[in-house]
Design a protein around this motif. Sequence first.
Motif, PDB file in Angstrom:
ATOM      1  N   TYR A 183       0.845  -1.204   0.000  1.00 41.06           N
ATOM      2  CA  TYR A 183       0.000   0.000   0.000  1.00 41.06           C
ATOM      3  C   TYR A 183       0.881   1.254   0.000  1.00 41.06           C
ATOM      4  N   GLU A 184       1.940   1.216   0.818  1.00 44.35           N
ATOM      5  CA  GLU A 184       2.789   2.397   0.987  1.00 44.35           C
ATOM      6  C   GLU A 184       3.479   2.775  -0.338  1.00 44.35           C
ATOM      7  N   HIS A 296      -3.510   4.777   8.747  1.00 40.14           N
ATOM      8  CA  HIS A 296      -4.446   3.734   8.326  1.00 40.14           C
ATOM      9  C   HIS A 296      -5.886   4.149   8.584  1.00 40.14           C
ATOM     10  N   TYR A 298      -9.494   3.502   9.953  1.00 41.97           N
ATOM     11  CA  TYR A 298     -10.280   2.636  10.851  1.00 41.97           C
ATOM     12  C   TYR A 298     -11.590   3.340  11.167  1.00 41.97           C
ATOM     13  N   THR A 312     -11.872  -0.105  16.893  1.00 46.79           N
ATOM     14  CA  THR A 312     -11.541  -1.493  17.234  1.00 46.79           C
ATOM     15  C   THR A 312     -10.861  -2.087  16.014  1.00 46.79           C
ATOM     16  N   ARG A 314      -8.433  -5.126  14.081  1.00 50.56           N
ATOM     17  CA  ARG A 314      -7.953  -6.505  14.028  1.00 50.56           C
ATOM     18  C   ARG A 314      -6.582  -6.521  13.358  1.00 50.56           C
ATOM     19  N   ILE A 358     -14.441  -8.320  11.685  1.00 49.91           N
ATOM     20  CA  ILE A 358     -14.123  -6.983  12.189  1.00 49.91           C
ATOM     21  C   ILE A 358     -15.036  -5.924  11.549  1.00 49.91           C
ATOM     22  N   ARG A 474     -16.514  -0.762   2.612  1.00 56.96           N
ATOM     23  CA  ARG A 474     -15.489  -1.746   2.246  1.00 56.96           C
ATOM     24  C   ARG A 474     -14.193  -1.384   2.950  1.00 56.96           C
TER      25      ARG A 474
END
Length: 477
Positions: A183-184, A296, A298, A312, A314, A358, A474
Amino acid sequence: MISTAPYRTPQAARRGSATSERATAIKRGYKARLRRGDLLETIVYFSVAIALALFLADGGATYFINIKDVTTGLGIVTGLIGSDLLLVMLVLAARIPAIDRTFGHDKALALHRKLGKPVLYLILAHMLLLMIGYGIAQGLNPIAEAIDMIANQQDMSIAFIATGLLILVVVTSLVIVRKKLSYEFWYVVHLLSYAAVLLALPHQFTQGMMFADGTWARWYWMALYVGSLAAITIFRVIVPVASSLRHDLRVSEVVVEAPGVVSVTMRGRGLDALRAQGGQFFQWRFWAPNMRLDAHPYSLSAHPDGRSLRITVRDLGKGSGKLLTLKPGTRVSFEGPYGLFTDEARTTNKAVFVGAGIGITPIRALLEASDLAPHEATVILRGSDAEDVYLWQETYDLCVEKSASLRVLVGHRPRGVHTWLSAEAYGQGESLLTLAPKIKESDLYICGPTPWTELVIRDAKRLGLKDHQIHAERFDF
Ligand SMILES: Cc1cc2nc3c(=O)[nH]c(=O)nc-3n(C[C@H](O)[C@H](O)[C@H](O)COP(=O)(O)OP(=O)(O)OC[C@H]3O[C@@H](n4cnc5c(N)ncnc54)[C@H](O)[C@@H]3O)c2cc1C
Protein backbone atom coordinates in the motif's frame (compact mmCIF):
# COMPACT_ATOMS: atom_id res chain seq x y z
CA MET A 1 -25.73 -21.39 15.65
CA ILE A 2 -28.54 -18.88 15.28
CA SER A 3 -29.79 -16.89 18.25
CA THR A 4 -32.31 -14.13 18.60
CA ALA A 5 -32.21 -11.38 21.20
CA PRO A 6 -35.42 -10.68 23.07
CA TYR A 7 -37.80 -8.08 21.71
CA ARG A 8 -38.92 -5.33 24.05
CA THR A 9 -42.58 -4.53 24.37
CA PRO A 10 -43.44 -1.82 21.82
CA GLN A 11 -43.91 1.68 23.23
CA ALA A 12 -46.59 2.50 20.72
CA ALA A 13 -47.68 5.82 22.21
CA ARG A 14 -44.22 7.45 21.87
CA ARG A 15 -43.69 6.13 18.39
CA GLY A 16 -46.44 7.72 16.29
CA SER A 17 -45.53 11.36 15.75
CA ALA A 18 -41.77 10.93 16.30
CA THR A 19 -41.66 8.23 13.61
CA SER A 20 -43.54 10.26 11.04
CA GLU A 21 -41.38 13.35 11.75
CA ARG A 22 -38.28 11.19 11.32
CA ALA A 23 -39.68 9.70 8.08
CA THR A 24 -40.23 13.23 6.71
CA ALA A 25 -36.72 14.27 7.76
CA ILE A 26 -35.26 11.16 6.10
CA LYS A 27 -37.09 11.91 2.85
CA ARG A 28 -36.03 15.55 2.96
CA GLY A 29 -32.38 14.64 3.65
CA TYR A 30 -32.37 12.05 0.87
CA LYS A 31 -33.90 14.47 -1.65
CA ALA A 32 -31.43 17.20 -0.66
CA ARG A 33 -28.57 14.75 -1.24
CA LEU A 34 -29.96 13.80 -4.65
CA ARG A 35 -30.21 17.48 -5.57
CA ARG A 36 -26.64 18.14 -4.41
CA GLY A 37 -25.49 15.08 -6.39
CA ASP A 38 -27.27 16.33 -9.54
CA LEU A 39 -25.71 19.76 -9.08
CA LEU A 40 -22.18 18.35 -8.70
CA GLU A 41 -22.65 16.08 -11.74
CA THR A 42 -23.94 19.02 -13.77
CA ILE A 43 -20.85 21.04 -12.81
CA VAL A 44 -18.63 18.24 -14.19
CA TYR A 45 -20.57 18.03 -17.50
CA PHE A 46 -20.56 21.81 -17.69
CA SER A 47 -16.78 21.95 -17.23
CA VAL A 48 -16.35 19.50 -20.14
CA ALA A 49 -18.73 21.61 -22.25
CA ILE A 50 -16.69 24.73 -21.43
CA ALA A 51 -13.50 22.93 -22.49
CA LEU A 52 -15.16 22.24 -25.86
CA ALA A 53 -16.43 25.82 -26.05
CA LEU A 54 -12.87 27.11 -25.47
CA PHE A 55 -11.73 25.11 -28.49
CA LEU A 56 -14.58 26.37 -30.68
CA ALA A 57 -14.10 29.98 -29.53
CA ASP A 58 -10.44 29.66 -30.58
CA GLY A 59 -11.52 28.84 -34.15
CA GLY A 60 -11.91 25.11 -33.55
CA ALA A 61 -14.35 24.62 -36.46
CA THR A 62 -11.65 25.72 -38.92
CA TYR A 63 -9.60 22.64 -38.09
CA PHE A 64 -12.06 20.29 -39.76
CA ILE A 65 -10.92 20.78 -43.34
CA ASN A 66 -8.09 18.36 -44.08
CA ILE A 67 -6.49 15.34 -42.42
CA LYS A 68 -3.56 17.32 -40.96
CA ASP A 69 -5.81 19.90 -39.29
CA VAL A 70 -8.45 17.36 -38.21
CA THR A 71 -5.68 15.39 -36.44
CA THR A 72 -4.34 18.53 -34.79
CA GLY A 73 -7.84 19.73 -33.83
CA LEU A 74 -8.72 16.39 -32.23
CA GLY A 75 -5.35 16.47 -30.45
CA ILE A 76 -6.23 19.83 -28.88
CA VAL A 77 -9.77 18.77 -27.89
CA THR A 78 -8.60 15.52 -26.25
CA GLY A 79 -5.96 17.48 -24.33
CA LEU A 80 -8.50 20.00 -23.05
CA ILE A 81 -11.06 17.38 -21.98
CA GLY A 82 -8.37 15.07 -20.55
CA SER A 83 -6.88 17.88 -18.44
CA ASP A 84 -10.33 18.95 -17.25
CA LEU A 85 -11.23 15.39 -16.18
CA LEU A 86 -7.82 14.92 -14.56
CA LEU A 87 -8.66 17.84 -12.28
CA VAL A 88 -12.10 16.29 -11.61
CA MET A 89 -10.27 13.09 -10.55
CA LEU A 90 -8.04 14.98 -8.14
CA VAL A 91 -10.99 16.87 -6.68
CA LEU A 92 -12.89 13.58 -6.18
CA ALA A 93 -9.97 12.28 -4.10
CA ALA A 94 -9.50 15.55 -2.21
CA ARG A 95 -11.93 14.51 0.58
CA ILE A 96 -13.96 17.69 0.19
CA PRO A 97 -16.81 17.52 2.75
CA ALA A 98 -19.51 18.55 0.22
CA ILE A 99 -18.54 15.64 -2.05
CA ASP A 100 -18.10 13.16 0.80
CA ARG A 101 -21.48 13.99 2.31
CA THR A 102 -23.22 13.78 -1.06
CA PHE A 103 -21.79 10.63 -2.65
CA GLY A 104 -19.83 9.05 0.21
CA HIS A 105 -16.07 8.79 0.26
CA ASP A 106 -15.99 5.26 -1.25
CA LYS A 107 -18.26 6.19 -4.18
CA ALA A 108 -16.20 9.33 -4.87
CA LEU A 109 -13.05 7.18 -4.92
CA ALA A 110 -14.74 4.56 -7.11
CA LEU A 111 -15.56 7.29 -9.64
CA HIS A 112 -12.00 8.63 -9.33
CA ARG A 113 -10.68 5.14 -10.19
CA LYS A 114 -13.18 4.72 -13.04
CA LEU A 115 -11.98 7.95 -14.65
CA GLY A 116 -8.30 6.88 -14.45
CA LYS A 117 -8.09 4.91 -17.71
CA PRO A 118 -10.28 7.21 -19.89
CA VAL A 119 -8.27 10.23 -18.73
CA LEU A 120 -4.99 8.50 -19.55
CA TYR A 121 -6.34 7.51 -22.99
CA LEU A 122 -7.43 11.11 -23.65
CA ILE A 123 -4.00 12.47 -22.67
CA LEU A 124 -2.18 9.83 -24.74
CA ALA A 125 -4.48 10.59 -27.70
CA HIS A 126 -3.69 14.31 -27.24
CA MET A 127 0.04 13.60 -27.37
CA LEU A 128 -0.06 11.16 -30.32
CA LEU A 129 -2.53 13.16 -32.43
CA LEU A 130 -0.45 16.32 -32.06
CA MET A 131 2.76 14.44 -32.87
CA ILE A 132 1.04 13.24 -36.08
CA GLY A 133 -0.74 16.53 -36.93
CA TYR A 134 2.28 18.82 -36.33
CA GLY A 135 4.52 16.18 -37.91
CA ILE A 136 2.53 16.25 -41.17
CA ALA A 137 2.70 20.07 -41.13
CA GLN A 138 6.49 20.01 -40.75
CA GLY A 139 7.11 17.01 -42.99
CA LEU A 140 8.39 14.93 -40.07
CA ASN A 141 7.38 11.49 -38.86
CA PRO A 142 5.68 11.45 -35.41
CA ILE A 143 8.83 10.32 -33.55
CA ALA A 144 10.99 13.00 -35.19
CA GLU A 145 8.26 15.52 -34.40
CA ALA A 146 8.25 14.46 -30.71
CA ILE A 147 12.05 14.84 -30.56
CA ASP A 148 11.76 18.28 -32.18
CA MET A 149 9.08 19.31 -29.67
CA ILE A 150 11.17 18.17 -26.69
CA ALA A 151 14.33 19.82 -27.99
CA ASN A 152 13.00 23.09 -29.36
CA GLN A 153 9.63 23.97 -27.90
CA GLN A 154 9.16 25.71 -24.59
CA ASP A 155 7.94 23.51 -21.68
CA MET A 156 7.41 20.46 -23.91
CA SER A 157 10.12 18.33 -22.25
CA ILE A 158 8.38 18.56 -18.87
CA ALA A 159 4.99 17.92 -20.52
CA PHE A 160 6.36 14.60 -21.84
CA ILE A 161 7.70 13.76 -18.34
CA ALA A 162 4.21 14.52 -16.96
CA THR A 163 2.64 12.04 -19.39
CA GLY A 164 5.20 9.40 -18.35
CA LEU A 165 4.32 9.93 -14.67
CA LEU A 166 0.62 9.65 -15.44
CA ILE A 167 1.17 6.34 -17.22
CA LEU A 168 3.09 5.09 -14.16
CA VAL A 169 0.30 6.16 -11.78
CA VAL A 170 -2.47 4.53 -13.83
CA VAL A 171 -0.53 1.30 -14.45
CA THR A 172 0.31 0.87 -10.75
CA SER A 173 -3.38 1.38 -9.96
CA LEU A 174 -4.58 -1.44 -12.20
CA VAL A 175 -6.01 -4.11 -9.88
CA ILE A 176 -3.70 -6.81 -11.17
CA VAL A 177 -0.56 -4.69 -10.64
CA ARG A 178 -1.74 -3.07 -7.42
CA LYS A 179 -2.24 -6.40 -5.67
CA LYS A 180 1.49 -7.05 -6.06
CA LEU A 181 2.54 -3.72 -4.49
CA SER A 182 2.56 -2.67 -0.86
CA TYR A 183 0.00 0.00 0.00
CA GLU A 184 2.79 2.40 0.99
CA PHE A 185 4.64 2.02 -2.35
CA TRP A 186 1.42 2.46 -4.33
CA TYR A 187 0.57 5.54 -2.26
CA VAL A 188 3.93 7.23 -2.90
CA VAL A 189 3.67 6.53 -6.66
CA HIS A 190 0.13 7.90 -6.58
CA LEU A 191 1.40 11.20 -5.16
CA LEU A 192 3.26 11.64 -8.46
CA SER A 193 -0.06 12.46 -10.12
CA TYR A 194 0.14 15.89 -8.44
CA ALA A 195 3.61 16.36 -9.94
CA ALA A 196 2.22 15.28 -13.34
CA VAL A 197 -0.52 17.94 -13.17
CA LEU A 198 1.97 20.66 -12.25
CA LEU A 199 4.54 19.65 -14.89
CA ALA A 200 1.88 19.56 -17.63
CA LEU A 201 0.56 23.01 -16.79
CA PRO A 202 3.22 25.37 -18.30
CA HIS A 203 2.97 24.00 -21.88
CA GLN A 204 -0.77 24.67 -21.87
CA PHE A 205 -0.05 28.39 -21.56
CA THR A 206 3.07 28.69 -23.69
CA GLN A 207 1.97 26.55 -26.68
CA GLY A 208 -0.69 28.03 -29.00
CA MET A 209 -2.79 31.14 -28.51
CA MET A 210 -5.87 29.68 -26.82
CA PHE A 211 -4.70 30.74 -23.37
CA ALA A 212 -2.80 33.85 -24.47
CA ASP A 213 -2.13 36.64 -21.96
CA GLY A 214 -5.17 38.76 -21.10
CA THR A 215 -7.81 36.34 -22.52
CA TRP A 216 -10.76 35.23 -20.38
CA ALA A 217 -9.93 31.66 -21.40
CA ARG A 218 -6.55 31.98 -19.63
CA TRP A 219 -8.20 33.25 -16.45
CA TYR A 220 -10.79 30.48 -16.53
CA TRP A 221 -8.17 27.74 -17.05
CA MET A 222 -5.93 29.14 -14.32
CA ALA A 223 -8.91 29.35 -11.96
CA LEU A 224 -9.65 25.63 -12.58
CA TYR A 225 -6.11 24.66 -11.59
CA VAL A 226 -5.80 27.06 -8.67
CA GLY A 227 -9.25 26.01 -7.34
CA SER A 228 -8.51 22.29 -7.59
CA LEU A 229 -5.03 22.48 -6.09
CA ALA A 230 -6.29 24.80 -3.33
CA ALA A 231 -9.07 22.31 -2.45
CA ILE A 232 -6.51 19.49 -2.23
CA THR A 233 -4.13 21.55 -0.08
CA ILE A 234 -6.92 22.74 2.22
CA PHE A 235 -8.76 19.46 2.75
CA ARG A 236 -5.87 16.99 2.62
CA VAL A 237 -3.24 19.03 4.44
CA ILE A 238 -4.34 22.21 6.22
CA VAL A 239 -7.63 21.01 7.74
CA PRO A 240 -6.22 17.66 9.06
CA VAL A 241 -3.13 19.32 10.57
CA ALA A 242 -5.17 22.14 12.15
CA SER A 243 -7.81 19.70 13.42
CA SER A 244 -5.21 17.36 14.94
CA LEU A 245 -3.50 20.26 16.72
CA ARG A 246 -6.79 21.73 17.90
CA HIS A 247 -8.23 18.50 19.34
CA ASP A 248 -4.93 17.22 20.81
CA LEU A 249 -6.05 13.60 20.68
CA ARG A 250 -4.26 11.03 22.82
CA VAL A 251 -4.72 7.33 23.47
CA SER A 252 -6.46 6.92 26.82
CA GLU A 253 -7.17 3.19 26.91
CA VAL A 254 -6.25 0.04 24.99
CA VAL A 255 -8.49 -2.98 25.62
CA VAL A 256 -7.89 -6.45 24.20
CA GLU A 257 -11.27 -7.64 22.86
CA ALA A 258 -10.12 -11.01 21.49
CA PRO A 259 -6.82 -12.52 20.37
CA GLY A 260 -5.37 -10.01 17.87
CA VAL A 261 -8.21 -7.50 18.29
CA VAL A 262 -7.94 -4.30 20.36
CA SER A 263 -10.18 -1.36 21.06
CA VAL A 264 -8.34 1.95 21.31
CA THR A 265 -10.08 4.83 23.06
CA MET A 266 -8.75 8.33 22.46
CA ARG A 267 -9.56 11.50 24.33
CA GLY A 268 -9.14 15.08 23.17
CA ARG A 269 -10.41 18.66 23.34
CA GLY A 270 -13.75 19.79 21.86
CA LEU A 271 -14.46 16.58 19.93
CA ASP A 272 -18.10 17.64 19.43
CA ALA A 273 -16.86 20.10 16.82
CA LEU A 274 -15.79 17.20 14.58
CA ARG A 275 -19.48 16.29 14.14
CA ALA A 276 -18.41 12.67 13.65
CA GLN A 277 -21.14 10.04 13.47
CA GLY A 278 -21.21 6.35 14.26
CA GLY A 279 -20.38 4.48 11.05
CA GLN A 280 -17.78 6.98 9.83
CA PHE A 281 -14.05 6.41 9.64
CA PHE A 282 -10.89 8.43 10.07
CA GLN A 283 -7.38 8.07 8.73
CA TRP A 284 -5.29 7.64 11.92
CA ARG A 285 -1.61 8.17 12.63
CA PHE A 286 -0.20 7.15 16.01
CA TRP A 287 2.93 9.02 17.08
CA ALA A 288 4.63 6.00 18.64
CA PRO A 289 8.01 4.54 17.63
CA ASN A 290 7.72 2.61 14.31
CA MET A 291 4.21 3.93 13.71
CA ARG A 292 4.74 7.57 12.72
CA LEU A 293 5.06 6.84 9.03
CA ASP A 294 1.85 4.74 8.76
CA ALA A 295 -1.60 6.26 8.44
CA HIS A 296 -4.45 3.73 8.33
CA PRO A 297 -8.22 4.03 7.95
CA TYR A 298 -10.28 2.64 10.85
CA SER A 299 -13.98 3.10 11.52
CA LEU A 300 -15.34 4.31 14.82
CA SER A 301 -16.60 1.36 16.83
CA ALA A 302 -18.67 3.56 19.16
CA HIS A 303 -20.78 6.62 18.44
CA PRO A 304 -18.72 9.61 19.63
CA ASP A 305 -19.82 11.08 22.97
CA GLY A 306 -17.99 14.41 22.52
CA ARG A 307 -15.17 13.45 24.90
CA SER A 308 -13.69 10.37 23.29
CA LEU A 309 -13.40 8.41 20.05
CA ARG A 310 -13.01 4.64 19.90
CA ILE A 311 -11.80 2.30 17.22
CA THR A 312 -11.54 -1.49 17.23
CA VAL A 313 -8.81 -3.00 15.11
CA ARG A 314 -7.95 -6.51 14.03
CA ASP A 315 -4.33 -7.42 13.39
CA LEU A 316 -4.41 -7.96 9.63
CA GLY A 317 -0.89 -6.90 8.74
CA LYS A 318 2.19 -5.04 9.88
CA GLY A 319 0.41 -1.69 10.34
CA SER A 320 -2.68 -2.87 12.23
CA GLY A 321 -0.63 -5.38 14.25
CA LYS A 322 1.39 -2.54 15.81
CA LEU A 323 -1.74 -1.21 17.49
CA LEU A 324 -1.62 -4.12 19.93
CA THR A 325 1.44 -2.47 21.49
CA LEU A 326 0.00 1.06 21.78
CA LYS A 327 0.50 2.81 25.14
CA PRO A 328 -1.90 5.28 26.79
CA GLY A 329 -0.71 8.85 26.33
CA THR A 330 0.38 8.32 22.70
CA ARG A 331 -0.40 11.37 20.55
CA VAL A 332 -2.76 10.75 17.61
CA SER A 333 -3.22 12.81 14.47
CA PHE A 334 -6.06 12.16 12.08
CA GLU A 335 -7.92 13.06 8.89
CA GLY A 336 -11.68 12.86 8.91
CA PRO A 337 -14.40 12.05 9.73
CA TYR A 338 -15.20 10.52 6.34
CA GLY A 339 -17.91 8.38 4.84
CA LEU A 340 -21.64 8.18 4.32
CA PHE A 341 -22.11 4.87 6.12
CA THR A 342 -24.29 6.76 8.56
CA ASP A 343 -27.82 7.14 9.80
CA GLU A 344 -27.97 10.35 7.76
CA ALA A 345 -27.76 8.24 4.57
CA ARG A 346 -30.88 6.27 5.47
CA THR A 347 -33.76 6.55 2.98
CA THR A 348 -36.43 4.57 4.87
CA ASN A 349 -37.45 4.32 8.54
CA LYS A 350 -36.20 0.75 8.97
CA ALA A 351 -32.70 -0.70 8.78
CA VAL A 352 -30.99 -4.05 8.48
CA PHE A 353 -27.35 -4.17 9.57
CA VAL A 354 -25.20 -7.05 8.35
CA GLY A 355 -21.62 -7.38 9.58
CA ALA A 356 -18.92 -10.02 9.40
CA GLY A 357 -15.79 -10.34 11.54
CA ILE A 358 -14.12 -6.98 12.19
CA GLY A 359 -16.82 -5.45 9.93
CA ILE A 360 -18.86 -5.20 13.15
CA THR A 361 -17.06 -1.93 14.04
CA PRO A 362 -19.05 0.61 11.97
CA ILE A 363 -22.22 -1.51 12.34
CA ARG A 364 -22.08 -1.35 16.14
CA ALA A 365 -21.40 2.41 16.13
CA LEU A 366 -24.12 3.04 13.57
CA LEU A 367 -26.66 1.05 15.54
CA GLU A 368 -25.79 3.14 18.59
CA ALA A 369 -26.14 6.37 16.60
CA SER A 370 -29.37 5.52 14.80
CA ASP A 371 -32.68 6.86 16.05
CA LEU A 372 -34.77 3.98 14.72
CA ALA A 373 -38.05 3.25 16.45
CA PRO A 374 -38.28 -0.01 18.43
CA HIS A 375 -38.54 -3.13 16.24
CA GLU A 376 -37.37 -1.27 13.13
CA ALA A 377 -33.79 -2.56 13.22
CA THR A 378 -32.45 -6.02 12.49
CA VAL A 379 -28.81 -6.89 13.12
CA ILE A 380 -27.24 -9.93 11.47
CA LEU A 381 -23.72 -10.87 12.52
CA ARG A 382 -21.42 -13.42 10.91
CA GLY A 383 -18.27 -15.01 12.22
CA SER A 384 -16.35 -18.12 11.30
CA ASP A 385 -16.63 -19.08 15.00
CA ALA A 386 -18.10 -17.56 18.15
CA GLU A 387 -14.76 -15.81 18.97
CA ASP A 388 -14.93 -14.08 15.61
CA VAL A 389 -18.09 -12.17 16.59
CA TYR A 390 -16.29 -9.20 18.08
CA LEU A 391 -17.92 -6.68 20.45
CA TRP A 392 -20.69 -9.24 20.88
CA GLN A 393 -21.83 -8.30 24.40
CA GLU A 394 -21.98 -4.56 23.57
CA THR A 395 -23.92 -5.22 20.41
CA TYR A 396 -26.32 -7.53 22.22
CA ASP A 397 -26.93 -4.86 24.91
CA LEU A 398 -27.55 -2.22 22.24
CA CYS A 399 -30.06 -4.50 20.48
CA VAL A 400 -31.91 -5.01 23.75
CA GLU A 401 -31.86 -1.25 24.46
CA LYS A 402 -33.18 -0.45 20.97
CA SER A 403 -35.55 -3.43 20.72
CA ALA A 404 -33.71 -4.57 17.65
CA SER A 405 -33.80 -8.11 16.38
CA LEU A 406 -30.38 -9.79 16.50
CA ARG A 407 -29.37 -12.86 14.51
CA VAL A 408 -25.93 -14.40 14.83
CA LEU A 409 -24.71 -16.89 12.25
CA VAL A 410 -21.44 -18.63 13.04
CA GLY A 411 -19.49 -21.29 11.24
CA HIS A 412 -17.99 -21.58 7.80
CA ARG A 413 -19.90 -21.21 4.55
CA PRO A 414 -21.16 -24.39 2.85
CA ARG A 415 -18.75 -25.89 0.36
CA GLY A 416 -19.47 -25.31 -3.31
CA VAL A 417 -22.29 -22.83 -2.68
CA HIS A 418 -21.98 -19.14 -3.43
CA THR A 419 -23.53 -17.72 -0.28
CA TRP A 420 -22.72 -15.34 2.56
CA LEU A 421 -24.65 -17.53 5.06
CA SER A 422 -23.12 -20.09 7.41
CA ALA A 423 -23.48 -23.73 6.38
CA GLU A 424 -25.90 -24.27 9.25
CA ALA A 425 -28.15 -21.31 8.38
CA TYR A 426 -28.07 -22.26 4.70
CA GLY A 427 -29.01 -25.86 5.55
CA GLN A 428 -31.96 -24.59 7.60
CA GLY A 429 -33.26 -22.67 4.58
CA GLU A 430 -32.47 -19.22 6.02
CA SER A 431 -32.08 -16.26 3.69
CA LEU A 432 -31.86 -12.48 3.91
CA LEU A 433 -35.66 -12.41 3.80
CA THR A 434 -36.23 -14.97 6.57
CA LEU A 435 -33.59 -13.34 8.77
CA ALA A 436 -34.92 -9.83 8.15
CA PRO A 437 -38.56 -10.07 7.04
CA LYS A 438 -38.89 -6.25 6.67
CA ILE A 439 -35.82 -5.97 4.44
CA LYS A 440 -37.71 -4.85 1.32
CA GLU A 441 -38.86 -1.66 3.00
CA SER A 442 -35.55 -1.13 4.87
CA ASP A 443 -32.13 0.34 4.27
CA LEU A 444 -29.41 -2.30 4.27
CA TYR A 445 -25.98 -1.56 5.79
CA ILE A 446 -23.25 -4.12 5.14
CA CYS A 447 -19.65 -4.32 6.32
CA GLY A 448 -17.36 -7.30 5.88
CA PRO A 449 -14.82 -8.76 3.43
CA THR A 450 -15.49 -7.44 -0.08
CA PRO A 451 -16.41 -10.77 -1.82
CA TRP A 452 -18.75 -11.62 1.08
CA THR A 453 -20.30 -8.14 0.93
CA GLU A 454 -20.94 -8.59 -2.80
CA LEU A 455 -22.93 -11.77 -2.05
CA VAL A 456 -25.14 -9.96 0.47
CA ILE A 457 -25.71 -7.18 -2.09
CA ARG A 458 -26.55 -9.79 -4.76
CA ASP A 459 -29.24 -11.31 -2.51
CA ALA A 460 -30.60 -7.89 -1.58
CA LYS A 461 -30.91 -6.90 -5.24
CA ARG A 462 -32.66 -10.18 -6.02
CA LEU A 463 -35.22 -9.20 -3.37
CA GLY A 464 -35.74 -5.92 -5.24
CA LEU A 465 -33.80 -3.48 -3.03
CA LYS A 466 -32.81 -0.35 -4.93
CA ASP A 467 -29.24 1.01 -5.03
CA HIS A 468 -30.12 3.89 -2.73
CA GLN A 469 -31.29 1.44 -0.05
CA ILE A 470 -27.95 -0.39 0.02
CA HIS A 471 -24.94 1.02 1.91
CA ALA A 472 -21.71 -0.95 1.98
CA GLU A 473 -18.49 -0.04 3.79
CA ARG A 474 -15.49 -1.75 2.25
CA PHE A 475 -12.35 -2.15 4.31
CA ASP A 476 -10.06 -2.13 1.29
CA PHE A 477 -9.16 0.56 -1.26
C1 LIG B 1 -12.93 2.80 5.30
C2 LIG B 1 -12.15 1.74 6.04
C3 LIG B 1 -12.45 1.45 7.36
C4 LIG B 1 -11.75 0.45 8.04
N1 LIG B 1 -12.08 0.17 9.34
C5 LIG B 1 -11.43 -0.80 9.99
C6 LIG B 1 -11.76 -1.11 11.35
O1 LIG B 1 -12.65 -0.50 11.96
N2 LIG B 1 -11.07 -2.10 11.96
C7 LIG B 1 -10.07 -2.81 11.31
O2 LIG B 1 -9.48 -3.71 11.93
N3 LIG B 1 -9.75 -2.54 10.03
C8 LIG B 1 -10.39 -1.56 9.36
N4 LIG B 1 -10.04 -1.26 8.06
C9 LIG B 1 -8.98 -2.04 7.42
C10 LIG B 1 -7.62 -1.50 7.82
O3 LIG B 1 -7.47 -0.18 7.38
C11 LIG B 1 -6.52 -2.36 7.19
O4 LIG B 1 -6.66 -3.66 7.69
C12 LIG B 1 -5.18 -1.86 7.55
O5 LIG B 1 -4.93 -0.59 7.01
C13 LIG B 1 -4.18 -2.85 7.03
O6 LIG B 1 -2.87 -2.35 7.14
P1 LIG B 1 -1.69 -3.31 7.57
O7 LIG B 1 -0.43 -2.55 7.42
O8 LIG B 1 -2.00 -3.90 8.89
O9 LIG B 1 -1.77 -4.50 6.54
P2 LIG B 1 -1.06 -4.71 5.17
O10 LIG B 1 -0.62 -6.12 5.15
O11 LIG B 1 -0.05 -3.66 4.86
O12 LIG B 1 -2.29 -4.52 4.19
C14 LIG B 1 -3.43 -5.34 4.25
C15 LIG B 1 -4.49 -4.72 3.36
O13 LIG B 1 -4.87 -3.41 3.81
C16 LIG B 1 -4.66 -2.43 2.78
N5 LIG B 1 -4.05 -1.25 3.42
C17 LIG B 1 -2.87 -1.19 4.04
N6 LIG B 1 -2.63 0.04 4.49
C18 LIG B 1 -3.70 0.79 4.11
C19 LIG B 1 -4.03 2.14 4.28
N7 LIG B 1 -3.25 3.00 4.90
N8 LIG B 1 -5.20 2.56 3.74
C20 LIG B 1 -5.99 1.71 3.11
N9 LIG B 1 -5.74 0.41 2.93
C21 LIG B 1 -4.61 -0.04 3.43
C22 LIG B 1 -3.71 -3.05 1.80
O14 LIG B 1 -3.98 -2.59 0.48
C23 LIG B 1 -4.03 -4.52 1.92
O15 LIG B 1 -5.12 -4.87 1.09
C24 LIG B 1 -10.72 -0.27 7.39
C25 LIG B 1 -10.40 0.05 6.07
C26 LIG B 1 -11.10 1.03 5.40
C27 LIG B 1 -10.74 1.33 3.97
